[in-house]
Design an enzyme around this catalytic site. Structure first.
Site, PDB file in Angstrom:
ATOM      1  N   GLY C 155       0.827  -1.194   0.000  1.00  0.00           N
ATOM      2  CA  GLY C 155       0.000   0.000   0.000  1.00  0.00           C
ATOM      3  C   GLY C 155       0.865   1.249   0.000  1.00  0.00           C
ATOM      4  O   GLY C 155       2.055   1.211   0.337  1.00  0.00           O
ATOM      5  N   CYS C 156       0.255   2.368  -0.361  1.00  0.00           N
ATOM      6  CA  CYS C 156       1.026   3.604  -0.482  1.00  0.00           C
ATOM      7  C   CYS C 156       1.507   4.091   0.876  1.00  0.00           C
ATOM      8  O   CYS C 156       2.713   4.342   1.057  1.00  0.00           O
ATOM      9  CB  CYS C 156       0.195   4.669  -1.197  1.00  0.00           C
ATOM     10  SG  CYS C 156      -1.467   4.900  -0.541  1.00  0.00           S
ATOM     11  N   TYR C 157       0.592   4.201   1.831  1.00  0.00           N
ATOM     12  CA  TYR C 157       1.027   4.633   3.166  1.00  0.00           C
ATOM     13  C   TYR C 157       2.064   3.672   3.747  1.00  0.00           C
ATOM     14  O   TYR C 157       3.099   4.114   4.272  1.00  0.00           O
ATOM     15  CB  TYR C 157      -0.166   4.739   4.118  1.00  0.00           C
ATOM     16  CG  TYR C 157      -1.079   5.917   3.878  1.00  0.00           C
ATOM     17  CD1 TYR C 157      -0.616   7.222   3.983  1.00  0.00           C
ATOM     18  CD2 TYR C 157      -2.424   5.729   3.581  1.00  0.00           C
ATOM     19  CE1 TYR C 157      -1.463   8.302   3.779  1.00  0.00           C
ATOM     20  CE2 TYR C 157      -3.278   6.805   3.382  1.00  0.00           C
ATOM     21  CZ  TYR C 157      -2.803   8.092   3.476  1.00  0.00           C
ATOM     22  OH  TYR C 157      -3.636   9.164   3.279  1.00  0.00           O
ATOM     23  N   GLN C 319       6.971  10.514  -1.173  1.00  0.00           N
ATOM     24  CA  GLN C 319       6.977   9.725  -2.415  1.00  0.00           C
ATOM     25  C   GLN C 319       5.825  10.230  -3.274  1.00  0.00           C
ATOM     26  O   GLN C 319       4.960  10.965  -2.810  1.00  0.00           O
ATOM     27  CB  GLN C 319       6.790   8.235  -2.115  1.00  0.00           C
ATOM     28  CG  GLN C 319       5.384   7.889  -1.647  1.00  0.00           C
ATOM     29  CD  GLN C 319       5.135   6.397  -1.415  1.00  0.00           C
ATOM     30  OE1 GLN C 319       6.040   5.592  -1.515  1.00  0.00           O
ATOM     31  NE2 GLN C 319       3.905   6.046  -1.095  1.00  0.00           N
TER      32      GLN C 319
END
Lengths: 353, 353, 353, 353
Positions: C155-157, C319
């Site tokens: 996942g991004c987080y 990011q």
């Protein structure tokens, strides 16, 4: 009338979940002569309005109700902040009870029902009421509005384009080439409403710019009908709307070719004179470059008149599309209809920055 | 030439601290035939470029140097990403050393030095070099550019307006009324550069829209000079630039009246044919509504041709003002000047969303 | 393997209509070792991809196809850019044909199926495949990924939080209080995907800021599972995500209490040493204040280590959520799985401004 | 007093060209008990205020004047919307004339002059006046403010952090670990003021997110001084401010570890009880996720209390940094000082969308 006598105007709103609805609530909840009485939403029946719109916490205690439960017929006036077609289906019943109507959709904007049906893809439900209704552009129809039972509140683009051209076209003047008017218009995204759609997602509409409706837009016939009536003859209009990555604000750049016989005209003076008594029209000084933020959240519309070459006129018009272009203008109409000073509840200073 | 033989082109940049400078660095640092040799900034002498522009960390190791220390005369080509007036003051010295020049400012855009002096408020320093320079619009001047020593990279607005009109005007065609061309243009804020100014602060330019330069803009004479040369006669142009709250992107809406004798023209085909071999010009299918984000960070320019009424043509043109409108076009010019395939280092896909 | 031998990797994408899908297309269409073979969308069957995403015009010729017609089983690898639950339902059939799988959704992120079922409200369809799959955080699991058949892309987080804490927790170090880790995270709106929803409309999400998921977010168990494995003991994590009015970008502010016995630690050196060989991790110089735009459209993740008081560590991590936080990291995984240099096709310079 | 007696309060503004200045003008021009008497700007001497701020056209007729010509000493109260250091240099002269002072800068925020001098790099010009001044956080110091001659209007971040912690710390309660308070704060760009600076240009600050002042920020000692006074002991605070790409709005996420002996506390009730009579503090229902836009252009501050795990408290606080965080709070102070109802002229509904 209610307002004039100090009694509060009982106001109902049909379809208060969209942006024109919440903007009506913002303005009306601060209006000294209004009592918000009813607000309908079939889908949100029972939900406090302030839960959907937390800016209203502490200001509006109403809950959404179904149209059946909302007792709209006990209101003095009902605003329709609904999709096209709703107001015309309920108008007769309300009128029968003596309720006045201000429709923020298109049901009472176009007198030509054939044109209405062509653009809105539905038959008009009440041509008789339409014939008696008034196009609610105050600066054009003040007297008629004050006596109207049904007002069709103008579209956002039409408000800027018509008011930006009115001094040039009315009274049979021969000032500009009316067959080749160009309106290059730019709107903030709130003009698209509060519908779940991909095209107006933040990640789609932000940091980008586009035109839309180049092949045809519903506001084109509305503008053309009004301009032709003002000019006393059909006008030729090219209208291209664009989407700006901002929430509120509308900017119209109008291009007009000055007729040879009108080259001596003082256009600045023409506009200033026409609008000198209009509280919500600000003809800016020569050379002005208006920014939409200077009218953010206010009912002002500002105009700047430019003449980059002797034969070419460029008129810049700005407004907040949700205020003067929608809900503010609707309240202005209500003030007129109930004998109140036109500016009542509409004197907010624009929010800048 | 250097490129063709596989030897890398030694590139210098004068004034690399602005947005066209950092964009040149982004493109050139990924260009397979380029060796970044020198970058100057008197003010930031000694600072690593990647400290000012952290997106370049790991990609560009250069430090800013003073012009004196930068050994520009050992470059094959020098880009000027400077204020107007710098390139022309240094051009002769570089040419004497065999260095070619691409100026991203206006020093080599206007052949008429009187017009230059009127708009840029300085005398032209080298009319002889100007006379030999080439206006760097590749799609117009490809052959000349490939042999040029000095190229004046076009302004951002002129790139869109000229390319959006070129098929209509060239070759002595009588298609549109050339005396009443209207260019309603919209630019992202990066077009104003990286100068500390109140007007382009986030809190001023965000969530707002305005026109500027209505009374006159430096790109007007540049567009007019090129269009008149293309058309073989003076054209009449009304040009109104606007500021859009987005970083990159330019959108020009061009309004043209079709001449009666040209009403049968297939304008879509005209544009498609003209640009069929152009790698960076995308004539979109009929009915297209281009969005600036579809060219973000790419060298593409897209055109959509509309005809909302029989006599009216509307041409929509989009580009990234920092790429095709500035640094990308400059690299495209460099590729041509050094015999490389025109698309080398410029094939990035646009970033969307 | 395909890549290493110069043969192109045949790539399929399931569900290419969302933002991670279009970002995969942007990256893969520029990847030198990839042949885009198939892209599926049941809803958009037959539509050219470049019609939905005009930035791909001229770069991607594929049309969307139904899963049945897309011949995914002839691909070397299939990316799932789909809602949670799709990849696990199709995994076995693809694996049977020797197709490797990279899932950008959550099907292969959580090894604990009970936790998966609790948060994603569906039973896990293939616990066996899950047990063999690898969590695709390259900097943590490089070796395993290079031999994996199924990779669960993080996942991004979690990508930012895990990489921002990894040097502090791994190897049984006693540096920070692992029971009270705070991750205050901020994401651009594209993280919410390309779904038609009111909450992410431009007019809702622009010019505003909010937290969400404070009571619980699906990325919490993912982060906790990974951190606990790294630390060799359960960690205590408070995770609050926020929504930033920007398209791309993620910023995580991590707060850690330094243990008394670790007060002499040089945390800057700790991070620099850990990541010295990582192409996509940039440990910035002391005192740095990273901006998300410095990684826009690139696969870089940047870290800055701060210590505002002796006992308090603050780690800042940025990011691009669609690149290193999703599609770029997926391509990085593919490179590893096919024996290519890890940076192939991922060396784009970030777009700034 | 003036207000109470119906006589208008004569108000002067020193330094009205910045954002807190124009916001004061917006609020005061609509305030029923205020007569705007003088506004100074040495640089813009003679310019109509409405020329610089066109949102004020038709609402404010004043011109900027030099301090010498502005007759500030005939005002009842003077607001300083100036850089730090100006108010303290003019305070004595105004007090001698009986003029009260509200300083929106930092001159009267810190009682410890050593701390002031450390952070603001100037000696304090009038420690005696400072000692008599009151920190203008109404919800903390209502009584003192009503009798004050000089009020130091709180900083924007301190307003959110102090009001978000006040119920937890006051009265010697032992509820949370006061040695490890974390305040992760996010501000719109207008907080940086209307100064021409590269860092806050649209093209720099838009579509990006960053932290700043991690190593130290002037609001840290202000918060710490107040919290320590409230708690009756020094508190330990980590404060990290961030910049959000929005114009107005502030969001503070406060992280607190609940003490073991306080685990049974009903924190929601604690906050509701503390603020039940505060017109401008809205303790939202449990589970609420406030958005900054819900207070845009209003004086409301909203608080949501969350407890994601038994031992962890998370308090979310929002305000408009220019209203409750600056000019609105200043007007609230003025109302108190002149015996007016505290909400006079401050009841605007927030502008949403």
């Amino acid at each position: 009338m209610s307002g004039a006598l100090g009694k509060k105007i009982k106001v109902g709103i049909v379809g208060g979940t969209g942006y024109t609805g919440v903007e009506l609530l913002r303005l009306l909840s601060q209006h000294p002569n209004v009592e918000l009485t009813a607000i309908t939403s079939r889908k949100e029946d029972g939900m406090p309005v302030a839960q959907m719109y937390p800016n209203l916490r502490g200001h509006v205690d109403l809950c959404f109700a179904t149209p059946e439960n909302a007792a709209l017929d006990q209101c003095d006036v009902v605003f329709f902040a609904t999709p096209h077609g709703v107001a015309m289906s309920q108008a007769q019943a309300l009128l029968d009870k003596g309720v006045r109507i201000i429709d923020l959709a298109a049901d009472f904007r176009l007198q030509d029902t054939a044109v209405f049906e062509q653009w809105y893809k539905m038959p008009h439900a009440c041509p008789d009421i339409l014939a008696d209704s008034v196009y609610g552009l105050v600066e054009l129809n003040r007297l008629k509005i004050s006596g109207a039972s049904v007002v069709g509140n103008p579209g956002c683009y039409p408000t800027t384009v018509i008011l930006g051209l009115l001094p040039l076209l009315e009274g049979g003047k021969a000032l500009v080439d009316t067959q080749h008017i160009i309106a290059d218009c730019k709107s903030g995204v709130s003009g698209a409403g509060r519908k779940a759609e991909v095209a107006t997602l933040f990640s789609e509409a932000s940091d980008s710019f586009k035109a839309y409706g180049v092949a045809g837009h519903r506001h084109h016939p509305e503008i053309a009908e009004q301009l032709s009536a003002i000019a006393g003859q059909p006008v030729g209009l090219t209208f291209v709307p664009h989407l700006v990555p901002m929430i509120r604000g509308m900017f119209s750049t109008l291009y007009l070719r000055i007729l040879p016989e009108a080259l001596d005209t003082d256009f600045q003076a023409l506009f200033e004179t026409r609008y000198v008594n209009e509280a919500f029209i600000d003809v800016m000084p020569p050379g002005s470059l208006p920014e939409t933020r200077s009218v953010r959240a206010s009912n002002q519309l500002r105009i700047a008149v430019h003449r980059p070459s002797p034969g070419q006129l460029v008129v810049l018009v700005i407004q907040d599309n949700l205020v003067k272009g929608a809900s503010g203008q609707a309240v202005q109409n209500m003030n007129l209809m109930f004998g109140l000073p036109e500016t009542t509840g509409l004197e907010h200073v624009a929010v800048l920055p």
